[in-house]
Design an enzyme around this catalytic site. Structure first.
Site, short mmCIF file in Angstrom:
data_model
loop_
_atom_site.label_atom_id
_atom_site.label_comp_id
_atom_site.label_asym_id
_atom_site.label_seq_id
_atom_site.Cartn_x
_atom_site.Cartn_y
_atom_site.Cartn_z
N ALA A 92 0.86 -1.19 0.00
CA ALA A 92 0.00 0.00 0.00
C ALA A 92 0.89 1.23 0.00
O ALA A 92 2.07 1.17 0.38
CB ALA A 92 -0.91 0.00 1.22
N GLU A 112 -5.90 -5.10 -8.41
CA GLU A 112 -5.62 -5.40 -6.99
C GLU A 112 -6.92 -5.39 -6.18
O GLU A 112 -7.12 -6.25 -5.31
CB GLU A 112 -4.65 -4.37 -6.42
CG GLU A 112 -3.23 -4.52 -6.97
CD GLU A 112 -2.29 -3.41 -6.54
OE1 GLU A 112 -1.10 -3.68 -6.40
OE2 GLU A 112 -2.75 -2.27 -6.35
C1 5RP Z 1 0.64 -1.01 -6.87
C2 5RP Z 1 0.44 -0.78 -5.43
C3 5RP Z 1 1.57 -1.12 -4.52
O1 5RP Z 1 1.17 -2.15 -3.69
C4 5RP Z 1 1.93 0.11 -3.73
O2 5RP Z 1 2.30 1.14 -4.64
C5 5RP Z 1 3.09 -0.15 -2.75
O3 5RP Z 1 4.24 -0.46 -3.46
P1 5RP Z 1 5.65 -0.67 -2.74
O4 5RP Z 1 5.54 -1.90 -1.91
O5 5RP Z 1 6.63 -0.78 -3.88
O6 5RP Z 1 5.92 0.56 -1.90
O7 5RP Z 1 -0.60 -0.36 -4.97
O8 5RP Z 1 -0.42 -0.52 -7.63
#
Ligand code: 5RP
Length: 237
Positions: A92, A112
């Site tokens: 997230a 997602e």
């Molecule tokens: C993708 C998402 C990812 O889960 C979110 O951006 C978090 O990414 P990260 O773990 O690289 O910080 O929502 O659409």
């Protein structure tokens, strides 16, 4: 020469491992997108190789997740072929104290939300930098939009008080194109005081596929932190 280990990477690894450790043999597993979930996918692959986990099938939320699953030897299936998803693991961009989320930093939030929302248990994996008191305070809200509707949707978002910006590619001229062939508007809102209402209002605008507000979907939030110089994982209460 000493090699410093990046603390953020360490937190992401630990929390990804903690989530992978919760998966049970025989499960259908939603595989999220992003750098934190990538570690969870890697550790799931390690567990399959070591034999501590057997007979799982993954449902990827993006092209990235499906490439990683193949790389780490996780068999894949589709929503057409399963009755239920037992557990989903996903990252997230922001998490509020009610476990509501902003997602979509990787432009994958539409798929997602489908997969995470169908899971009996949805585990969110984040490092401590993602915790906020109020959604929208550090991260603009990603909104997936049909390309023909970019202009009217931008105007509608502005009328709701948001400042939409078309997400542009990195090492690619022009806008980011999602796995579904659409575009992303990142909308900054002064404050998101009622995420549930904003999520519905936005999704009611013709041309919007889905937005990155995940309200009431997360069951468990695992947080990677550094305490006394050591990475630890705690569960949000
Ligand atoms: C993708 C998402 C990812 O889960 C979110 O951006 C978090 O990414 P990260 O773990 O690289 O910080 O929502 O659409």
């Amino acid at each position: 020469m000493t090699t410093e280990i990046d603390p953020v990477k360490l937190m992401k690894q630990q929390v990804g491992k903690a989530a992978a450790d919760r998966v049970q043999s025989g499960s259908i597993v939603g595989l999220g997108t992003g750098s934190t979930t990538a570690y969870a996918i890697q550790f799931l692959g390690d567990r399959l190789k070591s034999g501590s986990l057997t007979d799982i099938k993954g449902i990827p939320t993006s092209f990235q997740a499906s490439v990683l699953a193949k790389q780490y030897g996780i068999p894949l299936t589709t929503l057409d072929d399963v009755d239920a998803i037992d557990i989903a693991i996903d990252g997230a961009d922001e998490v509020d104290p009610q476990k509501n989320l902003i997602k979509g930093g990787g432009a994958a939030h539409t798929r997602e939300k489908i997969v995470d929302g169908l899971a009996t248990e949805f585990i969110v994996v984040v490092d401590s930098s993602k915790l906020v008191d109020r959604l929208g305070s550090t991260f603009p809200l990603p909104i997936e939009v049909l390309p023909i509707a970019i202009t009217p949707v931008s105007k509608a978002i502005a009328q709701l008080g948001g400042k939409p910006e078309l997400r542009m590619g990195v090492k690619k001229d022009g806008p980011v194109i999602t796995d579904q062939g659409n575009m992303i508007l990142d909308a900054t809102f002064e404050q998101i005081s009622n995420p549930a209402e904003l999520e519905k209002t936005l999704n009611n605008i013709p041309g919007i596929l889905d937005n990155g507000l995940f309200v009431g979907l997360a069951n468990v939030v695992l947080i990677g932190e550094i305490k006394d110089g050591e990475p630890i994982v705690r569960e949000m209460e």
